[in-house]
Structures are given as structure tokens and as C-alpha cells.
Write an enzyme that holds these catalytic residues in place. Structure first.
Site, PDB file in Angstrom:
ATOM      1  CG  ASP A 200       8.003   7.698  -1.278  1.00 51.40           C
ATOM      2  OD1 ASP A 200       6.762   7.643  -1.356  1.00 51.40           O
ATOM      3  OD2 ASP A 200       8.730   7.989  -2.243  1.00 51.40           O
TER       4      ASP A 200
ATOM      5  CB  THR B   4       7.075  24.673 -11.823  1.00 48.21           C
ATOM      6  OG1 THR B   4       6.046  24.130 -10.976  1.00 48.21           O
ATOM      7  CG2 THR B   4       6.559  24.773 -13.249  1.00 48.21           C
TER       8      THR B   4
ATOM      9  CG  ASP C 191       9.473  11.237  -0.774  1.00 48.12           C
ATOM     10  OD1 ASP C 191       8.617  11.174   0.141  1.00 48.12           O
ATOM     11  OD2 ASP C 191       9.269  11.803  -1.850  1.00 48.12           O
TER      12      ASP C 191
ATOM     13  NE  ARG D 178       8.868  18.661  -4.086  1.00 50.29           N
ATOM     14  CZ  ARG D 178      10.138  18.427  -3.855  1.00 50.29           C
ATOM     15  NH1 ARG D 178      10.972  19.421  -3.693  1.00 50.29           N
ATOM     16  NH2 ARG D 178      10.589  17.201  -3.756  1.00 50.29           N
TER      17      ARG D 178
HETATM   18  N1  URA Z   1      10.782  16.290   0.520  1.00 53.46           N
HETATM   19  C1  URA Z   1      11.292  15.149   1.033  1.00 53.46           C
HETATM   20  O1  URA Z   1      10.559  14.263   1.437  1.00 53.46           O
HETATM   21  N2  URA Z   1      12.638  15.008   1.069  1.00 53.46           N
HETATM   22  C2  URA Z   1      13.483  15.957   0.621  1.00 53.46           C
HETATM   23  O2  URA Z   1      14.698  15.776   0.707  1.00 53.46           O
HETATM   24  C3  URA Z   1      12.921  17.148   0.107  1.00 53.46           C
HETATM   25  C4  URA Z   1      11.572  17.278   0.057  1.00 53.46           C
END
Ligand code: URA
Length: 212
Positions: A206, A111, A203, A107
Site C-alpha cells: 500500500d 488463515t 503495509d 495472504r
Molecule cells: N506485510 C506488510 O506489508 N507489512 C507488515 O507489517 C507485514 C506484512
């Protein structure tokens, strides 16, 4: 439960319970990964309800019979790297014969758009049914880009599986790919300014890999 055409909420109490456990901020990486595995198996079980079976002749200890079997090799799980890989073990425990494809998308932090850096699929995709997996459908950009790439190989069908999403993600997804069925365990309140789902679970990559 089918919420709309091509939008399915997987409400099984075991799925909802395990999702609540992984949302908790004090859930360790070890437990998070294990629960994502279990969740993925349960969700893939639901998604494969309409998988075709064919009758083959088998021999029980007592007699011959025609028995239904699936052709697992016709199914492809496509993981959107890296968090999608957290779903693969659970998915493959339900359909061990399935093939696996990978799409690497990151990502862009400014943007929030998806940029492809890796794409590897099994051969003969036109004969296969695809389930694309990514734990979080947030902006929808990665999912939309992944589906576009997979569609270019003309698979027999495509479904998309995420653990959770939000109204913004669902809208973007349905606008881009109204023909693809979306399966999720929850549709949370909203996206924040950084593209994270609220209340969400943080995340996913993570938390699966302990990289924070
Ligand atoms: N990706 C993630 O890991 N968590 C989110 O809340 C959004 C995208």
C-alpha cells in the site's frame, strides 16, 4: 553483520537511515518508493559481494589485459508480488543484466497462509543464482512457499532479501529453509494479531503503490 548461520543484518548507516525514513507514517508514496529503490540497490550491492567473476581479455586504450567481469544473466531476482516489485528497480540498477521471475501469492486473511496465483520464471533455472525479494518477512508463510516453489527448479543457489522482519518470521523461515541465507536491514520486536510487524512500517504494498 552475520547474526547466525544464514542470517545477515545489513547495518550500513545509509541502509539504516533510509529504513528509518520509510518507517515514518508521514513519508509520502513518492518518497517511500524512491527510498525503497535506493535501499534495494544498497542491499543488493551487499548481497552480491560473493558473486563469481571470470577473467576476460579486454583492450584498454594502452594495452590488452585480463579483467574480471560478472555474468549478470546468471542472476535471477524473484519478486513476490506485489510488494516485491518495489525492490526490482533498485536491484536491477545494480545488476541490469539479471533475469526476473515473479511469484504471485496472496495472504488468506483468515488463515494468513500463502495461496499461489502466478508463477513465471526464466528458463534454465538450474544454472542460475536466485535472490528472492519481498520487503516484509512477517509470518514467513509467503517466503516459505515461494522458496519451496523455486527450490523445485533446482537453482544453483537461493538467497532471500527483505527490508525488515521480526523474530516470528525469522524462526519460521529458518525452520522451513535452514539452507537459505536470509538478509534483512532490521529484526523488529514482534508480529501483531493481524500479521503486521511492530513497529514496522505498515503495509509495504500500500505504501509503495499508494493504495490505502
Ligand atoms: N506485510 C506488510 O506489508 N507489512 C507488515 O507489517 C507485514 C506484512
Amino acid at each position: 553483520m552475520q547474526l547466525q548461520h544464514n542470517l545477515f543484518l545489513l547495518e550500513h548507516p545509509l541502509i539504516q537511515h533510509k529504513l528509518s525514513l520509510i518507517r515514518r507514517k508521514d513519508t509520502s508514496s513518492i518518497l517511500f518508493r524512491q527510498l525503497v529503490n535506493e535501499l534495494s540497490s544498497l542491499m543488493v550491492y551487499e548481497l552480491t559481494r560473493d558473486m563469481p567473476t571470470q577473467l576476460v581479455s579486454i583492450e584498454t586504450p594502452l594495452e590488452l589485459m585480463m579483467a574480471p567481469v560478472i555474468d549478470g544473466k546468471k542472476l535471477v531476482f524473484v519478486s513476490i508480488l506485489r510488494a516485491g516489485n518495489g525492490i526490482l528497480d533498485g536491484a536491477l540498477s545494480v545488476v541490469p543484466g539479471a533475469r526476473v521471475g515473479h511469484i504471485g501469492l496472496y495472504r488468506d486473511p483468515v488463515t494468513l497462509r500463502a495461496v499461489e496465483y502466478y508463477f513465471k520464471m526464466p528458463s534454465h533455472m538450474h544454472e542460475r543464482d536466485v535472490i528472492i525479494v519481498d520487503p516484509m518477512l512477517a509470518t514467513g508463510n509467503s517466503a516459505i512457499a515461494a522458496i519451496e516453489r523455486v527450490k523445485s527448479l533446482n537453482p544453483r543457489s537461493i538467497k532471500f532479501l527483505c527490508l525488515l522482519t521480526c523474530p516470528e518470521g525469522v524462526l519460521a523461515f529458518q525452520k522451513a529453509h535452514p539452507d537459505v541465507a536470509l538478509y534483512t536491514a532490521a529484526i523488529d520486536r514482534q508480529l501483531n494479531d493481524h500479521g503486521y510487524i511492530l513497529p514496522g512500517l505498515g503495509d509495504a504494498g500500500d505504501r509503495i503503490y499508494g493504495t490505502k
